[in-house]
Design a protein around this motif. Structure first.
Motif, PDB file in Angstrom:
ATOM      1  N   VAL A  69       0.836  -1.202   0.000  1.00 36.64           N
ATOM      2  CA  VAL A  69       0.000   0.000   0.000  1.00 36.64           C
ATOM      3  C   VAL A  69       0.872   1.253   0.000  1.00 36.64           C
ATOM      4  O   VAL A  69       0.604   2.215  -0.741  1.00 36.64           O
ATOM      5  N   ALA A  70       1.922   1.264   0.809  1.00 33.84           N
ATOM      6  CA  ALA A  70       2.814   2.418   0.859  1.00 33.84           C
ATOM      7  C   ALA A  70       3.493   2.648  -0.485  1.00 33.84           C
ATOM      8  O   ALA A  70       3.661   3.789  -0.928  1.00 33.84           O
ATOM      9  N   TRP A  71       3.894   1.560  -1.131  1.00 35.31           N
ATOM     10  CA  TRP A  71       4.521   1.686  -2.451  1.00 35.31           C
ATOM     11  C   TRP A  71       3.552   2.286  -3.462  1.00 35.31           C
ATOM     12  O   TRP A  71       3.934   3.126  -4.277  1.00 35.31           O
ATOM     13  N   PRO A 101       8.348   6.267  -3.912  1.00 33.93           N
ATOM     14  CA  PRO A 101       8.408   7.175  -5.065  1.00 33.93           C
ATOM     15  C   PRO A 101       8.209   6.449  -6.397  1.00 33.93           C
ATOM     16  O   PRO A 101       8.528   5.277  -6.531  1.00 33.93           O
ATOM     17  N   ARG A 102       7.678   7.183  -7.345  1.00 33.70           N
ATOM     18  CA  ARG A 102       7.330   6.643  -8.648  1.00 33.70           C
ATOM     19  C   ARG A 102       8.494   6.746  -9.630  1.00 33.70           C
ATOM     20  O   ARG A 102       9.439   7.497  -9.443  1.00 33.70           O
ATOM     21  N   GLY A 103       8.342   5.968 -10.718  1.00 33.03           N
ATOM     22  CA  GLY A 103       9.285   6.048 -11.820  1.00 33.03           C
ATOM     23  C   GLY A 103      10.647   5.456 -11.559  1.00 33.03           C
ATOM     24  O   GLY A 103      11.611   5.772 -12.252  1.00 33.03           O
ATOM     25  N   GLN A 104      10.761   4.568 -10.559  1.00 30.61           N
ATOM     26  CA  GLN A 104      12.069   4.004 -10.217  1.00 30.61           C
ATOM     27  C   GLN A 104      12.228   2.549 -10.643  1.00 30.61           C
ATOM     28  O   GLN A 104      13.333   2.026 -10.641  1.00 30.61           O
ATOM     29  N   ASP A 158       4.390   0.397 -11.817  1.00 26.86           N
ATOM     30  CA  ASP A 158       5.072   1.665 -11.571  1.00 26.86           C
ATOM     31  C   ASP A 158       4.921   2.606 -12.762  1.00 26.86           C
ATOM     32  O   ASP A 158       4.696   3.812 -12.597  1.00 26.86           O
ATOM     33  N   ARG A 159       5.031   2.059 -13.954  1.00 30.15           N
ATOM     34  CA  ARG A 159       4.872   2.892 -15.150  1.00 30.15           C
ATOM     35  C   ARG A 159       3.448   3.448 -15.230  1.00 30.15           C
ATOM     36  O   ARG A 159       3.251   4.622 -15.564  1.00 30.15           O
TER      37      ARG A 159
END
Length: 217
Positions: free
Chosen positions: A129-131, A136-139, A206-207
């Motif tokens: 959930v935290a992810w 953070p995004r885009g990693q 993530d994308r």
């Protein structure tokens, strides 16, 4: 999500994970075990076995990453991205394997039951959930998936060597004495495939999330 809110989210995950790991450590010190309630080896052996469980290692990774992100929710870097991928895949597989393979075998009560659910259910869900909500995004990227497989493969190899020498196996599905090498290697192959599938799923997710939340990327 605002940085202050993201810090709070990751901070909650860090606190819950720390409580779960320390609670399990206290149970181990007191002579309680997760999968074998009748065995009572000496303290040194119990502590060595404690850090031999993949569950504990994956929870420790979650704890470390959550502390870092609670301080800097946009933390980044090549090594960090690999560790973050390994952490998320590791804790996800921990939850899945527990739910489908280990949970039906357990008959726990009291503190052992609560801490088992914290380590195997609550922490994996909170980490995921935290992810999703705090990034953070885009990693995440595909090359990280192969790198993220390194530590579970190393853990599996060391566990097989240790088990062959000592006769102790942390999980029933890798008990060579009971199942034989063929079945155990097949089980580990299945887990490795699950790792890879989870890794690529995190990349795709993530994308998608980065496109929807460009600021967090």
């Amino acid at each position: 999500m605002r940085p202050t809110t993201a810090r709070a989210v990751h901070g909650v995950v860090a606190v819950v994970t720390a409580v779960a790991v320390l609670w399990q450590l206290a149970l181990i010190v007191n002579g309680e075990a997760v999968l074998n309630e009748t065995a009572r080896p000496d303290l040194a052996v119990r502590l060595a076995r404690f850090v031999s469980y993949f569950t504990i290692l994956s929870n420790l990774l979650v704890l470390g990453c959550s502390v870092v992100l609670a301080v800097d929710p946009l933390h980044d870097g090549p090594r960090w991205r690999l560790v973050r991928m390994a952490t998320m895949v590791g804790i996800t597989v921990t939850g899945v394997v527990h739910w489908f393979l280990l949970r039906p075998l357990l008959d726990l009560s009291g503190g052992s039951y609560v801490v088992d659910k914290l380590l195997h259910v609550v922490v994996p869900v909170l980490a995921l959930v935290a992810w999703v909500v705090a990034g953070p995004r885009g990693q995440a990227a595909r090359p990280q998936v192969l790198g993220a497989l390194a530590w579970p493969l190393l853990w599996g190899a060391l566990t097989l060597v240790r088990g062959s020498v000592t006769g102790w196996w942390p999980y029933p599905f890798i008990d060579v004495d009971e199942l034989g090498w063929g079945r155990v290697l097949l089980n580990l192959l299945g887990v490795a495939v699950l790792f890879g599938a989870c890794g690529f799923a995190f990349v795709a997710a993530d994308r998608t999330l980065a496109r929807r939340s460009p600021r967090s990327a």
